[in-house]
Design an enzyme around this catalytic site. Structure first.
Site, PDB file in Angstrom:
ATOM      1  N   GLY A 206      67.636  19.510 -33.816  1.00  0.00           N
ATOM      2  CA  GLY A 206      68.119  19.661 -32.435  1.00  0.00           C
ATOM      3  C   GLY A 206      69.273  20.639 -32.367  1.00  0.00           C
ATOM      4  N   ASN A 207      69.988  20.646 -31.260  1.00  0.00           N
ATOM      5  CA  ASN A 207      71.176  21.496 -31.140  1.00  0.00           C
ATOM      6  C   ASN A 207      72.171  20.811 -30.201  1.00  0.00           C
ATOM      7  OD1 ASN A 207      70.666  22.463 -28.312  1.00  0.00           O
ATOM      8  ND2 ASN A 207      68.800  23.247 -29.295  1.00  0.00           N
TER       9      ASN A 207
END
Ligand code: CTP
Length: 397
Positions: A206-207
């Protein structure tokens, strides 16, 4: 600018009420009709007589007075807009929970008009977790918030919590009424937040995107009358009540939903931070810790912006974002061309207060006709206004 607009102004108990006579003067001068309601504690900060004299209308404080009943339902229907300023911490909590122990709250709960609030409180109260939650909650009910300002507070502290200055509140209202119907009948699709690419059933790639920018854009479009679909990756922010929300997890789900709704869209804004790579073969079971090192085999995700750019019709406007750390403008222009977007919004990770998680952002916008727009660092709400105004300029050019 507010000629003939009917403003129902509610005051709750806060020292910032001392600025309200000035606000009433400004509203009257700009042509608005003003009716005032006060909570019992607001009366301790400013005299009803002052406000009735300035508004040229009776000020209402009680649900019933001398055996006659104040018709809260009709008051809410009379107004073009209800403004609660100052909004105290206590009244905010009441709004968030539907409490109705005074005339102001009865009118708020029965109002069919848009409601905007200008909170005012001391810094520590403003920063309290419950206040943040209550603000999120009333925003998710569809109310608009005029942001607090920074400065000297009644406690002597200096920080956020001051009610917006009367001329800023007036500016907000003028902006609201001049833009309120600009996008009526227009369909807008916005992507926001990160995507999560499953590695195994318990882990993902993810980020740090929080979705704040995309949500601010959605809120501004809704304010201007658009029909907004928000396609969101996993985020914890509250979503404007009037947005059609489509929740997704992965880049491929986001792509699928975008393809479905883009066909009918007038404007699409891709502000999501989509993963560029996903697992080639996600594991069905949790990966066990065995070796000292491991590598994952990844494959490229399909670029959503580029896919929409490939099928875009002449009358559709497609806006992309570019998050860059180096050669910012060149990279943004490359993305604009390569993905066949009409405009690209550049965020540089090198700018202070810009990027993931901040409440502020600093952007530049480039359009496909080589026009460039540069903006100062602003709240994400104000950045959303700049983005939408630039889209308007582009479509009217
Ligand atoms: N984007 C997209 N689909 C992807 C990746 C990105 O739609 N699979 C969109 C983003 O929503 C944004 C724009 O493309 O509007 C640019 O995203 P950005 O992450 O800045 O650039 P990338 O194209 O992913 O390139 P790079 O990461 O190499 O800079």
């Amino acid at each position: 600018m507010l000629k003939g607009k009917k403003i129902l102004l509610g005051l709750s108990g806060s020292i910032a009420a001392y600025k309200i006579p000035i606000l009433v003067r400004l509203l009257k001068k700009s042509g608005a009709e003003v009716k005032v309601i006060m909570t019992p504690s607001a009366v301790q900060f400013v005299a009803p007589l002052t406000l009735s004299t300035l508004s040229k209308n009776e000020v209402l404080c009680e649900l019933s007075d001398n055996n006659s009943w104040s018709n809260h339902v009709m008051l809410g229907r009379w107004a073009d807009l209800m403004l609660i300023a100052p909004l105290s911490c206590n009244s905010l909590a009441k709004m968030a929970n539907g409490l109705c122990d005074n005339l102001l709250m009865a009118v708020y709960l029965s109002a069919t008009t848009p409601v905007v609030v200008a909170p005012a409180m001391d810094e520590d109260m403003w920063e309290h977790f419950s206040t943040k939650e209550n603000i999120k909650k009333i925003e998710s009910f569809g109310n608009f918030i005029i942001p607090v300002e920074n400065g000297e507070l009644a406690s002597g502290l200096v920080g956020p919590g001051r009610m917006a200055e009367p001329n800023h509140i007036l500016g907000w209202l003028e902006n609201y009424f001049s833009n309120a119907n600009e996008f009526v009948g227009k369909k807008v699709v916005i992507t926001a937040g990160p995507t999560h690419e499953a590695i195994d059933p318990v882990r993902f790639i993810g980020n740090h995107s929080t979705g704040k920018m995309g949500i601010a854009i959605a809120a501004e479009f809704i304010k201007r009358g658009a029909d907004v679909t928000l396609i969101c990756g996993p985020i914890s922010q509250s979503i404007p009540a009037k947005a059609k929300l489509i929740k997704v997890t992965s880049a491929s789900e986001m792509l699928e939903e975008c393809m479905k709704v883009f066909v009918d869209a007038d404007i699409a804004i891709m502000s999501a931070a989509v993963a560029d790579y996903t697992m080639e073969f996600p594991e069905k079971n949790k990966i066990k810790k065995k070796e000292d090192s491991m590598s994952l085999s990844l494959k490229k995700t399909q670029d959503i912006l580029k896919s929409l750019g490939a099928i875009k019709k002449k009358n559709q406007i497609l806006v992309g974002f570019a998050l860059e750390t180096n050669d910012e403008k060149d990279n943004a222009l490359l993305k604009l061309k390569d993905k066949n977007a009409d405009l690209i919004v550049l965020n540089s990770m090198n700018d202070e207060g810009a990027g993931f998680g901040f409440d502020t952002n600093k952007i530049s916008i480039f359009d496909k006709h080589k026009k460039e727009y540069f903006f100062e660092r602003k709240s994400k709400g104000d950045v959303a206004i700049d983005i939408i105004n630039t889209i308007l300029k582009f479509s009217n050019a």
